[in-house]
Motif scaffolding. Sequence first.
Motif, PDB file in Angstrom:
ATOM      1  N   MET A  89       0.813  -1.211   0.000  1.00 53.30           N
ATOM      2  CA  MET A  89       0.000   0.000   0.000  1.00 53.30           C
ATOM      3  C   MET A  89       0.851   1.267   0.000  1.00 53.30           C
ATOM      4  N   ALA A  90       2.089   1.164   0.471  1.00 59.10           N
ATOM      5  CA  ALA A  90       2.978   2.328   0.486  1.00 59.10           C
ATOM      6  C   ALA A  90       3.745   2.499  -0.819  1.00 59.10           C
ATOM      7  N   SER A  91       3.645   1.528  -1.714  1.00 61.66           N
ATOM      8  CA  SER A  91       4.401   1.587  -2.964  1.00 61.66           C
ATOM      9  C   SER A  91       3.854   2.686  -3.868  1.00 61.66           C
ATOM     10  N   SER A  92       4.761   3.354  -4.546  1.00 52.23           N
ATOM     11  CA  SER A  92       4.371   4.451  -5.431  1.00 52.23           C
ATOM     12  C   SER A  92       4.353   4.048  -6.895  1.00 52.23           C
ATOM     13  N   PHE A 120       4.105  -2.169  -6.139  1.00 48.29           N
ATOM     14  CA  PHE A 120       2.854  -2.674  -5.577  1.00 48.29           C
ATOM     15  C   PHE A 120       2.618  -4.120  -5.992  1.00 48.29           C
ATOM     16  N   SER A 121       2.733  -4.404  -7.269  1.00 47.33           N
ATOM     17  CA  SER A 121       2.408  -5.735  -7.769  1.00 47.33           C
ATOM     18  C   SER A 121       3.283  -6.813  -7.135  1.00 47.33           C
ATOM     19  N   PHE A 151      -9.804 -20.558  -2.797  1.00 45.88           N
ATOM     20  CA  PHE A 151      -9.068 -19.802  -3.808  1.00 45.88           C
ATOM     21  C   PHE A 151      -9.711 -18.451  -4.105  1.00 45.88           C
ATOM     22  N   PHE A 152     -11.001 -18.443  -4.421  1.00 48.34           N
ATOM     23  CA  PHE A 152     -11.621 -17.200  -4.857  1.00 48.34           C
ATOM     24  C   PHE A 152     -11.929 -16.272  -3.688  1.00 48.34           C
ATOM     25  N   VAL A 153     -12.136 -16.822  -2.493  1.00 48.31           N
ATOM     26  CA  VAL A 153     -12.264 -15.973  -1.311  1.00 48.31           C
ATOM     27  C   VAL A 153     -10.949 -15.232  -1.072  1.00 48.31           C
ATOM     28  N   HIS A 154      -9.848 -15.956  -1.237  1.00 52.51           N
ATOM     29  CA  HIS A 154      -8.522 -15.353  -1.083  1.00 52.51           C
ATOM     30  C   HIS A 154      -8.264 -14.313  -2.167  1.00 52.51           C
ATOM     31  N   HIS A 155      -8.484 -14.687  -3.426  1.00 52.69           N
ATOM     32  CA  HIS A 155      -8.144 -13.779  -4.518  1.00 52.69           C
ATOM     33  C   HIS A 155      -9.091 -12.586  -4.600  1.00 52.69           C
ATOM     34  N   THR A 156     -10.277 -12.706  -4.061  1.00 57.14           N
ATOM     35  CA  THR A 156     -11.146 -11.536  -3.996  1.00 57.14           C
ATOM     36  C   THR A 156     -10.580 -10.519  -3.017  1.00 57.14           C
ATOM     37  N   PHE A 157      -9.975 -10.989  -1.925  1.00 55.95           N
ATOM     38  CA  PHE A 157      -9.320 -10.052  -1.018  1.00 55.95           C
ATOM     39  C   PHE A 157      -8.080  -9.437  -1.670  1.00 55.95           C
ATOM     40  N   VAL A 158      -7.314 -10.232  -2.412  1.00 53.44           N
ATOM     41  CA  VAL A 158      -6.181  -9.682  -3.159  1.00 53.44           C
ATOM     42  C   VAL A 158      -6.669  -8.575  -4.095  1.00 53.44           C
ATOM     43  N   ASP A 159      -7.789  -8.822  -4.755  1.00 53.78           N
ATOM     44  CA  ASP A 159      -8.365  -7.825  -5.658  1.00 53.78           C
ATOM     45  C   ASP A 159      -8.812  -6.586  -4.890  1.00 53.78           C
ATOM     46  N   LEU A 160      -9.338  -6.780  -3.683  1.00 44.78           N
ATOM     47  CA  LEU A 160      -9.734  -5.646  -2.844  1.00 44.78           C
ATOM     48  C   LEU A 160      -8.524  -4.793  -2.471  1.00 44.78           C
ATOM     49  N   PHE A 162      -5.839  -4.431  -4.198  1.00 42.47           N
ATOM     50  CA  PHE A 162      -5.507  -3.711  -5.427  1.00 42.47           C
ATOM     51  C   PHE A 162      -6.395  -2.478  -5.586  1.00 42.47           C
ATOM     52  N   GLU A 163      -7.686  -2.658  -5.399  1.00 41.43           N
ATOM     53  CA  GLU A 163      -8.596  -1.525  -5.578  1.00 41.43           C
ATOM     54  C   GLU A 163      -8.408  -0.478  -4.481  1.00 41.43           C
ATOM     55  N   ALA A 164      -8.104  -0.911  -3.258  1.00 39.74           N
ATOM     56  CA  ALA A 164      -7.838   0.045  -2.179  1.00 39.74           C
ATOM     57  C   ALA A 164      -6.590   0.865  -2.489  1.00 39.74           C
ATOM     58  N   TRP A 165      -5.588   0.220  -3.103  1.00 32.88           N
ATOM     59  CA  TRP A 165      -4.378   0.947  -3.503  1.00 32.88           C
ATOM     60  C   TRP A 165      -4.706   1.972  -4.588  1.00 32.88           C
TER      61      TRP A 165
END
Length: 318
Positions: A89-92, A120-121, A151-160, A162-165
């Motif tokens: 989250m701190a990555s520019s 970030f990635s 899997f998808f519960v985990h990756h949905t949080f990963v996606d979240l 990303f969107e929060a960043w």
Amino acid sequence: MDNCHHWDYNFVLWHRKFVNQFWQEIGLERTYAVLTEPNDRELYSKLTKSLVSDLDDLSDMRWVEDTGKLNSFTPQDQSQIRLEISQAMASSTFAIDLDLEGSNNAFFRAEGRPYYNLSFSSQLEEFHDIIHGETGRGMRRVGTAGGDQCFFVHHTFVDLVFEAWLAQNPNMPLPITEEHFNATPDLQEEYDNYEELVTLWNERHYNSSDYNHVYRIIEPLPRQSILFNSIRHTEDFRRVIMFHNGEEIGRFAILTGRIETCLSCAKREQHTGQFLLRKLVNLHEIEWVINRRWYRSLEAAIEAFEELGMSAPVIVSF
């Protein structure tokens, strides 16, 4: 979507497309789990169905009731997750591999030499890998992970995350240009056209309440990391835990996979890697557990890293 992208700049957007297709096809509301939260860990433990295989060629894949979900998920894992998400989250920058020579990347220095800042990635994938490694049998293999209920519960949080960043960086443009897309066959195979990439970057699936789940677990950033200038491609899984005076101060896992499917370094044949430390230490004071073997001196660890296709580690302060 035949290639499962990891350790390249396509990791986030490729998985976003995959997650979108899943929730659209099953017609349910998106569900994610934050494994630093007790209730969400209970959710994971209830998702017991796993697709597993005991053979390298995956020819014996079968469904099992995997009742060991999160058995190896420790308080240290929770702390490391907070650390990795904090750094992400701190990555520019989104992905350093997109512009290795450009001016968009922040630098920090060690021993007078410049190094690229964490992106970030890449940092997001550090957190992502911890969950895969500590969640049940099916999640530990690329060939079976997509068939695990977690899997998808985990990756949905990963996606979240990303969107929060993106919400924290509202003026961040899609770093993949149309010219780059048109010159990259791997991207053209994964997406219908450049506009699809633009849509994936700009679409929003969560709200401020969801973002707060991410913001709440962010911790103050450390001041040091371990740097490997060279990590060669291998099919082997490499897992490292670092200790100082008996205290775990960091861990990471690397699975580079086949060079043919790696967008970020197909021309360079190797990665670089930086991994966070939880405290300031002298490099010679670190003890290493490398693929479950303990190395109590830096010299012994360097020999082990060389056998795994990795350069000698150095400390980077920032």
